[in-house]
Write an enzyme that holds these catalytic residues in place. Sequence first.
Site, PDB file in Angstrom:
ATOM      1  N   ILE A 134       0.784  -1.384  -0.001  1.00 24.48           N
ATOM      2  CA  ILE A 134       0.115  -0.114  -0.025  1.00 24.48           C
ATOM      3  C   ILE A 134       0.987   1.153  -0.058  1.00 24.48           C
ATOM      4  O   ILE A 134       0.510   2.175  -0.777  1.00 24.48           O
ATOM      5  CB  ILE A 134      -1.040  -0.184   1.284  1.00 24.48           C
ATOM      6  CG1 ILE A 134      -1.985  -1.156   1.011  1.00 24.48           C
ATOM      7  CG2 ILE A 134      -1.849   1.400   1.402  1.00 24.48           C
ATOM      8  CD1 ILE A 134      -2.843  -1.482   2.241  1.00 24.48           C
ATOM      9  N   ASP A 154      10.116   3.284   8.085  1.00 26.64           N
ATOM     10  CA  ASP A 154       9.704   1.840   8.307  1.00 26.64           C
ATOM     11  C   ASP A 154      11.070   0.990   8.756  1.00 26.64           C
ATOM     12  O   ASP A 154      11.825   0.618   7.895  1.00 26.64           O
ATOM     13  CB  ASP A 154       9.285   1.083   6.929  1.00 26.64           C
ATOM     14  CG  ASP A 154       8.785  -0.154   6.908  1.00 26.64           C
ATOM     15  OD1 ASP A 154       9.353  -0.950   8.358  1.00 26.64           O
ATOM     16  OD2 ASP A 154       7.869  -0.617   6.260  1.00 26.64           O
ATOM     17  N   ALA A 201      -5.011   2.836   7.850  1.00 27.45           N
ATOM     18  CA  ALA A 201      -4.398   1.798   8.174  1.00 27.45           C
ATOM     19  C   ALA A 201      -5.548   0.989   9.394  1.00 27.45           C
ATOM     20  O   ALA A 201      -6.276   0.445   9.047  1.00 27.45           O
ATOM     21  CB  ALA A 201      -2.958   1.874   8.692  1.00 27.45           C
ATOM     22  N   ASP A 261     -10.160   6.956   7.809  1.00 29.43           N
ATOM     23  CA  ASP A 261     -10.948   5.815   7.711  1.00 29.43           C
ATOM     24  C   ASP A 261     -10.905   4.914   8.462  1.00 29.43           C
ATOM     25  O   ASP A 261     -11.983   3.846   8.404  1.00 29.43           O
ATOM     26  CB  ASP A 261     -10.267   5.063   6.158  1.00 29.43           C
ATOM     27  CG  ASP A 261     -11.077   4.278   5.684  1.00 29.43           C
ATOM     28  OD1 ASP A 261     -12.440   4.702   5.458  1.00 29.43           O
ATOM     29  OD2 ASP A 261     -10.634   3.146   5.200  1.00 29.43           O
ATOM     30  N   GLU A 283     -14.725  -0.332  15.866  1.00 33.52           N
ATOM     31  CA  GLU A 283     -15.688  -0.397  14.537  1.00 33.52           C
ATOM     32  C   GLU A 283     -16.486  -1.393  14.528  1.00 33.52           C
ATOM     33  O   GLU A 283     -16.313  -2.333  14.929  1.00 33.52           O
ATOM     34  CB  GLU A 283     -14.506  -0.506  13.563  1.00 33.52           C
ATOM     35  CG  GLU A 283     -13.564   0.588  13.109  1.00 33.52           C
ATOM     36  CD  GLU A 283     -12.578   0.345  12.105  1.00 33.52           C
ATOM     37  OE1 GLU A 283     -11.927   1.208  11.725  1.00 33.52           O
ATOM     38  OE2 GLU A 283     -12.590  -0.752  11.403  1.00 33.52           O
ATOM     39  N   HIS A 293     -14.154   3.033   7.080  1.00 36.28           N
ATOM     40  CA  HIS A 293     -13.211   1.606   6.710  1.00 36.28           C
ATOM     41  C   HIS A 293     -13.429   1.206   5.481  1.00 36.28           C
ATOM     42  O   HIS A 293     -13.730   0.028   5.488  1.00 36.28           O
ATOM     43  CB  HIS A 293     -13.183   0.769   7.804  1.00 36.28           C
ATOM     44  CG  HIS A 293     -11.935  -0.178   7.983  1.00 36.28           C
ATOM     45  ND1 HIS A 293     -11.557  -0.710   9.102  1.00 36.28           N
ATOM     46  CD2 HIS A 293     -11.143  -0.614   6.869  1.00 36.28           C
ATOM     47  CE1 HIS A 293     -10.422  -1.332   8.844  1.00 36.28           C
ATOM     48  NE2 HIS A 293     -10.210  -1.219   7.465  1.00 36.28           N
TER      49      HIS A 293
END
Length: 334
Positions: A157, A176, A237, A262, A267, A286
């Site tokens: 992604i 990262d 993410a 998102d 959730e 999401h």
Amino acid sequence: MTSQKTILVTGPYLDSDAVALAAEHGFAVVHTPAYPSTDTLRAHLAEHAPFGVVSRMGRFEGAAMDAGPGLRVIAKHGAGVDNIDVAAATERGILVTRAAGGNAVSVAEHAVAMIMAAVKRVVPMDKRLRDGHWDKPTHVGRELRGMRVGLVGSGAIGTETVKLCQAIGMSVGIYDPYAPADAFADLGVTRFDSLEGCLGGSDVVSLHCPLTSETRHLLNARTIGLMPEGSYLVNTARGGLIDEAALKDALDSGHLAGAALDTFETEPPRERLPLFDCPNAIVTPHVAGVTAEAGRRVGLMAVESIIAIADGAGLAPARMVNADVLAEPAPSHS
């Protein structure tokens, strides 16, 4: 209990091509309601005795797994497996797989759409115009070209997001710590050596890392405070990466010019979140990876994983989360 081989989907939808592929290999596909509880999962596992589960919505805990003694594979309908108790699955000899990269383009597009909407203030201006305000005399916008975007996490992604950001002229950096030294050699990006460097050196921060015990609330009052005044935070993410109360404080104070989310810690949210009252926050439910194209790719990858294990065929290491279970006979459990 049925004698036919079954795949249980935790949610009301699976792409029709994935359903057809399952049928070709002798599997029936059954569904739970959206976001099933553990009790609902237990009831469906007991009734249908699935060989595999396609994990889409809701948590999947060991207590649910125990209701399906024939369960051998939990195939995530996506890349992130934080909604699956992988340790519990491993204890029970159940392989967990992921559809790595299957929704990368869709999520990257959504991330960049959120960046553009936040910086261009599309949502608040839309609302104000509908409410009768014509803000052209006082509005001063900002170009994205030349802005610095820092990605926390790379992977498929992140790589797609880099391409899109560069295409509109943004300068891209990545933090990262788990990526190999040469991972970004061909991407034309800056590599940040620390989270602090990424946050402090970016006008827009976009999150693309998994949710783990180490990354939970990675963005909190302290780390958000490291971001430049007037910067933006985007998360496509996992919601738990951000301390939502700290984010609201930063939006209310004006330290952050905007945020676009998102994903959320719970959730779906059990009640209206305070963040929803921030005019400089954009929120979506999401859905970054929920496109027809990604749904087909990810659905096929999930079903292919289950079929491969049922047939004793191989599966790419990157697709398996706990490959060690294949080396041991599945333990019996009740």
